[in-house]
Scaffold this motif. Structure first.
Motif, PDB file in Angstrom:
ATOM      1  N   PRO B  18     -16.028  -5.545 -23.053  1.00 12.86           N
ATOM      2  CA  PRO B  18     -15.206  -4.559 -22.342  1.00 12.86           C
ATOM      3  C   PRO B  18     -14.690  -3.481 -23.302  1.00 12.86           C
ATOM      4  O   PRO B  18     -14.416  -3.780 -24.472  1.00 12.86           O
ATOM      5  CB  PRO B  18     -14.047  -5.395 -21.782  1.00 12.86           C
ATOM      6  CG  PRO B  18     -14.009  -6.635 -22.612  1.00 12.86           C
ATOM      7  CD  PRO B  18     -15.401  -6.874 -23.100  1.00 12.86           C
ATOM      8  N   PRO B  19     -14.550  -2.253 -22.835  1.00 13.13           N
ATOM      9  CA  PRO B  19     -14.206  -1.145 -23.723  1.00 13.13           C
ATOM     10  C   PRO B  19     -12.711  -1.030 -24.023  1.00 13.13           C
ATOM     11  O   PRO B  19     -12.330  -0.278 -24.906  1.00 13.13           O
ATOM     12  CB  PRO B  19     -14.670   0.083 -22.939  1.00 13.13           C
ATOM     13  CG  PRO B  19     -14.548  -0.310 -21.514  1.00 13.13           C
ATOM     14  CD  PRO B  19     -14.802  -1.797 -21.456  1.00 13.13           C
ATOM     15  N   ASP B  20     -11.873  -1.775 -23.315  1.00 19.20           N
ATOM     16  CA  ASP B  20     -10.431  -1.588 -23.466  1.00 19.20           C
ATOM     17  C   ASP B  20      -9.799  -2.596 -24.425  1.00 19.20           C
ATOM     18  O   ASP B  20      -8.607  -2.834 -24.398  1.00 19.20           O
ATOM     19  CB  ASP B  20      -9.746  -1.644 -22.095  1.00 19.20           C
ATOM     20  CG  ASP B  20     -10.084  -2.927 -21.354  1.00 19.20           C
ATOM     21  OD1 ASP B  20     -10.959  -3.691 -21.841  1.00 19.20           O
ATOM     22  OD2 ASP B  20      -9.483  -3.166 -20.293  1.00 19.20           O
ATOM     23  N   GLN B  21     -10.626  -3.211 -25.267  1.00 16.30           N
ATOM     24  CA  GLN B  21     -10.111  -4.096 -26.313  1.00 16.30           C
ATOM     25  C   GLN B  21     -10.734  -3.687 -27.638  1.00 16.30           C
ATOM     26  O   GLN B  21     -11.806  -3.101 -27.674  1.00 16.30           O
ATOM     27  CB  GLN B  21     -10.514  -5.556 -26.026  1.00 16.30           C
ATOM     28  CG  GLN B  21      -9.865  -6.152 -24.804  1.00 16.30           C
ATOM     29  CD  GLN B  21     -10.605  -7.414 -24.355  1.00 16.30           C
ATOM     30  OE1 GLN B  21     -11.372  -8.008 -25.108  1.00 16.30           O
ATOM     31  NE2 GLN B  21     -10.378  -7.800 -23.115  1.00 16.30           N
ATOM     32  N   LEU B  22     -10.032  -4.025 -28.728  1.00 13.47           N
ATOM     33  CA  LEU B  22     -10.540  -3.710 -30.055  1.00 13.47           C
ATOM     34  C   LEU B  22     -11.643  -4.699 -30.431  1.00 13.47           C
ATOM     35  O   LEU B  22     -11.410  -5.905 -30.484  1.00 13.47           O
ATOM     36  CB  LEU B  22      -9.391  -3.789 -31.067  1.00 13.47           C
ATOM     37  CG  LEU B  22      -9.711  -3.414 -32.510  1.00 13.47           C
ATOM     38  CD1 LEU B  22     -10.266  -2.003 -32.614  1.00 13.47           C
ATOM     39  CD2 LEU B  22      -8.453  -3.532 -33.369  1.00 13.47           C
ATOM     40  N   LEU B  65     -12.254   7.985 -27.080  1.00  8.15           N
ATOM     41  CA  LEU B  65     -10.790   7.990 -26.935  1.00  8.15           C
ATOM     42  C   LEU B  65     -10.422   8.313 -25.488  1.00  8.15           C
ATOM     43  O   LEU B  65     -10.759   9.387 -24.987  1.00  8.15           O
ATOM     44  CB  LEU B  65     -10.159   9.014 -27.887  1.00  8.15           C
ATOM     45  CG  LEU B  65      -8.627   8.975 -27.975  1.00  8.15           C
ATOM     46  CD1 LEU B  65      -8.150   7.684 -28.643  1.00  8.15           C
ATOM     47  CD2 LEU B  65      -8.093  10.187 -28.739  1.00  8.15           C
ATOM     48  N   PRO B  66      -9.701   7.404 -24.817  1.00  7.64           N
ATOM     49  CA  PRO B  66      -9.403   7.627 -23.402  1.00  7.64           C
ATOM     50  C   PRO B  66      -8.463   8.824 -23.191  1.00  7.64           C
ATOM     51  O   PRO B  66      -7.683   9.168 -24.080  1.00  7.64           O
ATOM     52  CB  PRO B  66      -8.708   6.327 -22.973  1.00  7.64           C
ATOM     53  CG  PRO B  66      -9.011   5.320 -24.025  1.00  7.64           C
ATOM     54  CD  PRO B  66      -9.197   6.093 -25.280  1.00  7.64           C
ATOM     55  N   PRO B  67      -8.543   9.448 -22.035  1.00 11.09           N
ATOM     56  CA  PRO B  67      -7.625  10.533 -21.693  1.00 11.09           C
ATOM     57  C   PRO B  67      -6.189  10.039 -21.838  1.00 11.09           C
ATOM     58  O   PRO B  67      -5.912   8.852 -21.636  1.00 11.09           O
ATOM     59  CB  PRO B  67      -7.930  10.822 -20.225  1.00 11.09           C
ATOM     60  CG  PRO B  67      -9.261  10.224 -19.959  1.00 11.09           C
ATOM     61  CD  PRO B  67      -9.437   9.102 -20.919  1.00 11.09           C
ATOM     62  N   GLY B  68      -5.296  10.929 -22.196  1.00  6.66           N
ATOM     63  CA  GLY B  68      -3.893  10.552 -22.354  1.00  6.66           C
ATOM     64  C   GLY B  68      -3.551  10.089 -23.759  1.00  6.66           C
ATOM     65  O   GLY B  68      -2.386   9.928 -24.095  1.00  6.66           O
TER      66      GLY B  68
END
Lengths: 400, 400
Positions: B18-22, B65-68
């Motif tokens: 998953p992309p939302d973890q390091l 890098l995600p928006p925000g």
């Protein structure tokens, strides 16, 4: 594209000269390049101009190279204007920006002047150039001369930072170390001019480096959406940048391109080891006395006497600015502190400006909410003598 | 703005994450960042994108890098693509360009990777980073860590160019000299990871430096009006640039943004003092043997073994490219020749590429009329040990 230069003008007595010949100085003092700004205003749209490719040559109508002549360029991209909030707060201001000139060819703002000077030299058929230098100008001149296929001769004080010596040599210039200061190097260049036929590229002894430096002011206006900052801190040696930016602001004002009438207060920053302009400013004089026993690790501002002294002093006064000398011994500390807080490799000359900022903010000359720009005129990485430090050997565990 | 990353993908076996973890590696091998390119295609207009401010962050929809989240940036302007006709002709080709990466922060292309890696580290709450480095990556990591307010630990072979050591220290990193090679430095970083909790920024051991290097390929496509050159010569150490550019070309192709289907032939250039990838390529192997007794003054390509070896070798073969080792002893000569003919301070790694160009043109592998791009990955001015040369003292007259 039309050509907008109308004439050259002596900065000391206003004498005019035709723009289509190679000129140097008049009465030993610099010349201004003058433009038909009314015609520029009619034919150039400020908001169209900024859509051209990034780089100082986008301001072509405000530069002296006639149409049909290709610039000698190494790709002088617009330099970043970076917010430096944490460093600003440490110094007592809330809105600090650093314009990072280290990102130009050769890692120095000197490239702005050289792309113009060498382009104009080529336009006039020059094959050989020479200059005295405190360091970075010699390297930049050598790089642009190489790009133009010209011979370059560079004369440097023998304690000039080593990288400046090597870069000029790497680019194929003939480099000499001189026992003395930049002024002694300048005397050598002038004494051989007749015999060698070279063009003397000394600061303000030809009129075009100044036009290149002017683009710092043009970029700043563009980057601040045509509303200039309140204060500009500028390390001051020969002074071309200070004078050039102020010229830019005058031209932009005449063009009607600025959204605010208020111009920045210009601050000349020197080291107390070499501060002729600060002394003359404080004494209310228009011409500076040569500074005796000049010394500073900020080699770019080790200039004991400058042919454009009166132009600098006029600029400081016209802008309601000031001149500040910082303690020489504080410069390495400010380099480290500023680099650590910003991530920008801050050169000694810019470090002096950080010290000046703190002083002026503490004195109330700069108000905490004013918008302040500080120029990082070169990369710290070329100042190996100053940044060298013992690096520990790995012994198997992290030290505390 | 939407977020287009769908997942991370193991380069060795295709496992998804998953992309939302390091994430770092899988089975000790690198991860790819994958995007929903169909969605990017629907929402981003190529010709609008290039009107955004100059710099690699203009390709935001193709970056992880995600928006925000604000990037940690030092102003990574698009680097100039400069024609090098005279040097090209000397080497046997008519259309040579140099992409001058020395114009990035810290004077090195490594900044591309670090602006992404440090931005992503901050996004995941990392406070402390460490890396082994052949030189420039350590300096760049230190600068970006400083900008982000992170602690940085840098481990370098003890004969790393001095400027690389000092710049990391100037930026506030904890720097150690290690008796050994970059692979030994990497072992130290990994051995302390558990105890220190730092993020290992080693080449291809986190997935984001690669995405930063990818932007070299995106810029090149933009600068060539979406029609890529025939051949790219790239100095190859860890290989992130080579792999990253090829990934960029694949993504651009999928997006339908390229005006021509032909992709460049990628050439990996090494010194014969350290050429594990060249050997593996010649032997038809997918994984490279560690290169014994690695030595070269081109410190950036002194990488005896690389975790992304198979990704490099896959790239070379998929692109119909090749791998070339040049004689170590020829590198300083090519630095001087190339700098003199172009005015660009050519680093040792790029000088190796000049040698490779001449060889490949002489062999007919590159045709004289093909369009060739060579990367100047850093400024020569940081390699003081290599560019140092005796500078004559002025004795009162010009020598012949």
């Amino acid at each position: 594209m039309s050509y907008y230069v109308t004439h050259l003008e002596s900065a000391i007595d206003g004498t005019h000269f035709p723009p289509d010949q190679l000129h140097t100085t008049h009465s030993g003092r610099p010349l201004w390049v003058r433009y038909d700004l009314e015609a520029v205003r009619r034919s150039v749209d400020r908001d169209q101009l900024i859509r051209r490719p990034s780089g100082l040559w986008r301001y072509r109508e405000l530069l002296p190279l006639p149409p049909g002549h290709e610039p000698v360029t190494l790709g002088e991209t617009i330099t970043p204007l970076l917010p430096a909030g944490e460093l600003g707060r440490l110094c007592g201001v809330q809105n600090l920006w650093i314009k990072d000139e280290s990102r130009l060819p050769g890692g120095t703002f000197k490239s702005r002047g050289m792309t113009l000077a060498i382009s104009m030299a080529r336009r006039f058929g020059v094959k050989r150039v020479a200059l005295p230098t405190a360091g970075n100008a010699g390297g930049a001149a050598a790089l642009y001369a190489a790009a133009a296929g010209m011979e370059a001769f560079v004369f440097m004080p023998d304690d000039t930072p080593a990288v400046n010596q090597y870069e000029a040599a790497l680019a194929g210039a003939r480099v000499y170390r001189v026992r003395g200061l930049i002024s002694d190097c300048g005397n050598i260049v002038r004494s051989l001019q007749h015999e060698t036929g070279w063009l003397d590229l000394s600061t303000l002894r030809e009129p075009y480096r100044l036009e290149g430096k002017k683009t710092m002011g043009l970029e700043l206006a563009e980057q601040f959406q045509w509303r200039l900052p309140d204060v500009i801190l500028y390390p001051t040696g020969g002074g071309t940048g200070l004078i050039g930016m102020w010229k830019a602001f005058q031209e932009l004002s005449t063009l009607g391109w600025l959204n605010s009438e208020k111009l920045p207060r210009m601050v000349a920053v020197q080291s107390d080891g070499c501060c002729p302009i600060v002394r003359a400013f404080q004494r209310g004089e228009r011409f500076a006395q040569p500074f005796p026993n000049a010394h500073t690790i900020a080699s770019g501002i080790r200039v004991p006497s400058a042919v454009g002294d009166f132009m600098m002093l006029d600029t400081l006064r016209a802008s309601q600015g000031t001149a500040v000398a910082v303690p020489e011994a504080s410069i390495p500390d400010w380099m480290r502190i500023a680099t650590r807080l910003t991530g920008i490799p801050i050169c000694p000359e810019a470090a002096a400006c950080v010290g000046a900022l703190q002083k002026l903010a503490a004195e109330g000359w700069i108000h905490p909410e004013e918008h302040v720009v500080l120029f990082n005129t070169a990369t710290a990485l070329k100042y190996v003598e100053t940044i060298q430090t013992p690096i520990p050997e790995w012994k198997g565990k992290l030290e505390r």
